[in-house]
Design a protein around this motif. Structure first.
Motif, PDB file in Angstrom:
ATOM      1  N   ARG A 128       2.465  -1.007   8.252  1.00  0.00           N
ATOM      2  CA  ARG A 128       3.798  -1.607   8.365  1.00  0.00           C
ATOM      3  C   ARG A 128       3.674  -2.988   8.984  1.00  0.00           C
ATOM      4  O   ARG A 128       2.832  -3.214   9.856  1.00  0.00           O
ATOM      5  CB  ARG A 128       4.678  -0.704   9.232  1.00  0.00           C
ATOM      6  N   THR A 129       4.490  -3.922   8.545  1.00  0.00           N
ATOM      7  CA  THR A 129       4.383  -5.298   9.045  1.00  0.00           C
ATOM      8  C   THR A 129       5.746  -5.826   9.483  1.00  0.00           C
ATOM      9  O   THR A 129       6.788  -5.347   9.033  1.00  0.00           O
ATOM     10  CB  THR A 129       3.833  -6.254   7.960  1.00  0.00           C
ATOM     11  N   ALA A 130       5.718  -6.803  10.385  1.00  0.00           N
ATOM     12  CA  ALA A 130       6.939  -7.523  10.766  1.00  0.00           C
ATOM     13  C   ALA A 130       6.554  -8.944  11.122  1.00  0.00           C
ATOM     14  O   ALA A 130       5.488  -9.190  11.688  1.00  0.00           O
ATOM     15  CB  ALA A 130       7.610  -6.849  11.958  1.00  0.00           C
ATOM     16  N   PHE A 149       5.598  -3.785   4.402  1.00  0.00           N
ATOM     17  CA  PHE A 149       4.349  -3.012   4.484  1.00  0.00           C
ATOM     18  C   PHE A 149       3.343  -3.617   3.537  1.00  0.00           C
ATOM     19  O   PHE A 149       3.692  -4.403   2.646  1.00  0.00           O
ATOM     20  CB  PHE A 149       4.577  -1.515   4.173  1.00  0.00           C
ATOM     21  N   LYS A 150       2.077  -3.248   3.766  1.00  0.00           N
ATOM     22  CA  LYS A 150       1.028  -3.653   2.825  1.00  0.00           C
ATOM     23  C   LYS A 150       0.106  -2.459   2.598  1.00  0.00           C
ATOM     24  O   LYS A 150       0.126  -1.487   3.358  1.00  0.00           O
ATOM     25  CB  LYS A 150       0.246  -4.860   3.342  1.00  0.00           C
ATOM     26  N   ASP A 151      -0.683  -2.543   1.549  1.00  0.00           N
ATOM     27  CA  ASP A 151      -1.689  -1.506   1.246  1.00  0.00           C
ATOM     28  C   ASP A 151      -1.083  -0.134   0.997  1.00  0.00           C
ATOM     29  O   ASP A 151      -1.660   0.878   1.379  1.00  0.00           O
ATOM     30  CB  ASP A 151      -2.747  -1.401   2.363  1.00  0.00           C
ATOM     31  N   LEU A 152       0.070  -0.095   0.375  1.00  0.00           N
ATOM     32  CA  LEU A 152       0.625   1.201  -0.066  1.00  0.00           C
ATOM     33  C   LEU A 152       0.055   1.444  -1.471  1.00  0.00           C
ATOM     34  O   LEU A 152       0.504   0.832  -2.440  1.00  0.00           O
ATOM     35  CB  LEU A 152       2.145   1.177  -0.103  1.00  0.00           C
ATOM     36  N   ILE A 153      -0.936   2.326  -1.539  1.00  0.00           N
ATOM     37  CA  ILE A 153      -1.595   2.567  -2.821  1.00  0.00           C
ATOM     38  C   ILE A 153      -0.862   3.688  -3.541  1.00  0.00           C
ATOM     39  O   ILE A 153      -0.715   4.786  -3.008  1.00  0.00           O
ATOM     40  CB  ILE A 153      -3.082   2.897  -2.618  1.00  0.00           C
ATOM     41  N   ILE A 154      -0.359   3.363  -4.712  1.00  0.00           N
ATOM     42  CA  ILE A 154       0.496   4.303  -5.451  1.00  0.00           C
ATOM     43  C   ILE A 154       0.080   4.310  -6.917  1.00  0.00           C
ATOM     44  O   ILE A 154      -0.303   3.254  -7.459  1.00  0.00           O
ATOM     45  CB  ILE A 154       1.992   3.939  -5.236  1.00  0.00           C
ATOM     46  N   LEU A 155       0.129   5.485  -7.518  1.00  0.00           N
ATOM     47  CA  LEU A 155      -0.351   5.637  -8.902  1.00  0.00           C
ATOM     48  C   LEU A 155       0.536   6.622  -9.635  1.00  0.00           C
ATOM     49  O   LEU A 155       0.945   7.639  -9.077  1.00  0.00           O
ATOM     50  CB  LEU A 155      -1.795   6.165  -8.871  1.00  0.00           C
ATOM     51  N   TRP A 189      10.616  -7.786   3.239  1.00  0.00           N
ATOM     52  CA  TRP A 189      12.033  -8.010   3.044  1.00  0.00           C
ATOM     53  C   TRP A 189      12.618  -8.765   4.227  1.00  0.00           C
ATOM     54  O   TRP A 189      12.246  -8.548   5.374  1.00  0.00           O
ATOM     55  CB  TRP A 189      12.772  -6.689   2.813  1.00  0.00           C
ATOM     56  N   ARG A 190      13.553  -9.662   3.923  1.00  0.00           N
ATOM     57  CA  ARG A 190      14.171 -10.502   4.957  1.00  0.00           C
ATOM     58  C   ARG A 190      15.563  -9.980   5.278  1.00  0.00           C
ATOM     59  O   ARG A 190      16.368  -9.749   4.370  1.00  0.00           O
ATOM     60  CB  ARG A 190      14.239 -11.954   4.474  1.00  0.00           C
ATOM     61  N   PHE A 191      15.800  -9.791   6.583  1.00  0.00           N
ATOM     62  CA  PHE A 191      17.099  -9.299   7.046  1.00  0.00           C
ATOM     63  C   PHE A 191      18.044 -10.476   7.286  1.00  0.00           C
ATOM     64  O   PHE A 191      17.606 -11.563   7.675  1.00  0.00           O
ATOM     65  CB  PHE A 191      16.928  -8.538   8.363  1.00  0.00           C
ATOM     66  N   THR A 192      19.342 -10.227   7.093  1.00  0.00           N
ATOM     67  CA  THR A 192      20.330 -11.269   7.398  1.00  0.00           C
ATOM     68  C   THR A 192      20.874 -11.114   8.814  1.00  0.00           C
ATOM     69  O   THR A 192      21.688 -11.910   9.259  1.00  0.00           O
ATOM     70  CB  THR A 192      21.526 -11.202   6.425  1.00  0.00           C
ATOM     71  N   THR A 193      20.464 -10.078   9.524  1.00  0.00           N
ATOM     72  CA  THR A 193      20.989  -9.792  10.862  1.00  0.00           C
ATOM     73  C   THR A 193      19.900  -9.104  11.682  1.00  0.00           C
ATOM     74  O   THR A 193      18.917  -8.604  11.121  1.00  0.00           O
ATOM     75  CB  THR A 193      22.228  -8.864  10.758  1.00  0.00           C
ATOM     76  N   THR A 194      20.100  -9.108  13.004  1.00  0.00           N
ATOM     77  CA  THR A 194      19.204  -8.307  13.855  1.00  0.00           C
ATOM     78  C   THR A 194      19.901  -7.028  14.309  1.00  0.00           C
ATOM     79  O   THR A 194      19.334  -6.244  15.056  1.00  0.00           O
ATOM     80  CB  THR A 194      18.753  -9.093  15.102  1.00  0.00           C
ATOM     81  N   ASN A 195      21.111  -6.849  13.845  1.00  0.00           N
ATOM     82  CA  ASN A 195      21.866  -5.645  14.200  1.00  0.00           C
ATOM     83  C   ASN A 195      21.524  -4.531  13.202  1.00  0.00           C
ATOM     84  O   ASN A 195      22.325  -4.177  12.341  1.00  0.00           O
ATOM     85  CB  ASN A 195      23.365  -5.981  14.179  1.00  0.00           C
ATOM     86  N   LEU A 300      -2.275 -12.217   7.698  1.00  0.00           N
ATOM     87  CA  LEU A 300      -2.246 -10.749   7.729  1.00  0.00           C
ATOM     88  C   LEU A 300      -0.878 -10.217   7.369  1.00  0.00           C
ATOM     89  O   LEU A 300      -0.723  -9.080   6.905  1.00  0.00           O
ATOM     90  CB  LEU A 300      -2.612 -10.231   9.129  1.00  0.00           C
ATOM     91  N   VAL A 301       0.168 -10.997   7.636  1.00  0.00           N
ATOM     92  CA  VAL A 301       1.553 -10.574   7.424  1.00  0.00           C
ATOM     93  C   VAL A 301       2.280 -11.675   6.655  1.00  0.00           C
ATOM     94  O   VAL A 301       2.069 -12.845   6.949  1.00  0.00           O
ATOM     95  CB  VAL A 301       2.245 -10.323   8.787  1.00  0.00           C
TER      96      VAL A 301
END
Ligand SMILES: O=c1[nH]c(=O)c2[nH]c(=O)[nH]c2[nH]1
Length: 301
Positions: A128-130, A149-155, A189-195, A300-301
């Motif tokens: 998970r990243t921020a 997030f990164k490195d979510l390997i899905i198939l 993803w970018r948030f429009t608020t911190t609430n 890294l992020v």
């Protein structure tokens, strides 16, 4: 003092065999990295260059892929024993075979709480990243938050096609209406608020992304990215934009025809490179961009 040939062995390292069992609607996957090494009466190959006793490493590779269908791949111990016994029993010059197998485990994804028939994520959590940018003070304060997030390997082993693409004189790719689609997904993803209730929001966004990947009949990775982003923006009005980077982890159907073995999308070579790299931003067009949100410091992020 005489110089002599000491210990030697040779083989094919790191064959990336992916075996899909697809005899029923509910597919099964086995994903391995298999290496074979032979010891035996091979001194001539080293001392004089005479290859007459050498079973090529390419043949060892072909056998590894074909055995995943001929003998099956339901446990790596049995598979490795079958492969090793084959080399020792069928080639008189082989005295011993060492087979090493790494198995990558996959976990079925849940869609509406139910296990999906043909979509998995690789075991081992994604990261998970921020990334946040705080600027100014008092009334001039702005906070930009990007989660991800990164490195979510899905198939998924079916429900994906790639046809109707532009072709020129260098195009060799054959269209396919049923392929494996796999990626190691990066999403931010970018948030429009911190609430924001951060924890459930993270889990909710991840769930939407995984469920869309599983259930959308995909015409291309490009379409899958757009639909995943659209679904996230529809569900969360405080997300301004979402960015994806998705390496297309190619799974090429292995040609077993020369061995008289049928391969109906069951045995694949998981190629690591080159890979297609598909990227997209899905954004609300009424909102202004925030370029500083995306200026990575560490990479890294
Ligand atoms: O989903 C895909 N998108 C592409 O742009 C592409 N190109 C390709 O060769 N295979 C694929 N698959």
């Amino acid at each position: 003092m005489a110089i002599v040939l000491g210990a030697n062995r040779y083989g094919k390292a790191e064959n990336r065999v992916v075996r899909i069992y697809r005899d029923t609607e509910r597919h099964e996957i086995r994903d391995i990295n298999v290496s074979s090494a032979l010891r035996g009466d091979f001194a001539d190959a080293y001392l004089t260059g005479d290859q007459s006793k050498i079973l090529p490493t390419d043949t060892q590779k072909q056998t590894a892929y074909s055995f995943s269908k001929e003998k099956g791949l339901t446990s790596i111990e049995t598979y490795a024993l079958d492969l090793g016994a084959h080399f020792v029993d069928s080639v008189e010059y082989v005295k011993s075979a060492r087979i090493e197998v790494e198995e990558f485990e996959w976990q079925r994804v849940l869609v509406n709480g139910e296990e999906h028939d043909h979509t998995w994520v690789r075991k081992g959590q994604e990261t998970r990243t921020a990334a946040i940018t705080v600027t100014g003070s008092g009334d001039d304060r702005t906070n930009i938050v990007v989660g991800g997030f990164k490195d979510l390997i899905i198939l998924k082993s079916t429900g994906s096609e790639f046809t109707g693409f532009y072709e020129d004189e260098y195009t060799l790719l054959e269209p396919t209406t049923d392929r494996v689609m796999a990626t190691s997904l990066v999403a931010q993803w970018r948030f429009t608020t911190t609430n924001v209730d951060w924890e459930p929001t993270y889990l909710g966004i991840k769930k939407i992304i995984i469920e869309t990947f599983a259930t959308l009949h995909s015409l291309a990775l490009q379409q899958t990215l757009y639909e995943m982003g659209k679904a996230v923006l529809e569900a969360y009005d405080f997300i301004a934009e979402i960015r994806f980077s998705a390496p297309n982890k190619h799974h090429f159907v292995y040609n077993l025809q020369p061995f008289g073995v049928e391969n109906n999308n069951e045995v694949f070579n998981a190629d690591d490179r080159p890979y297609g790299l598909i990227e997209a931003t899905v954004i609300r067009d009424e909102l202004s961009a925030a370029p500083e949100a995306w200026e990575s410091y560490t990479g890294l992020v």
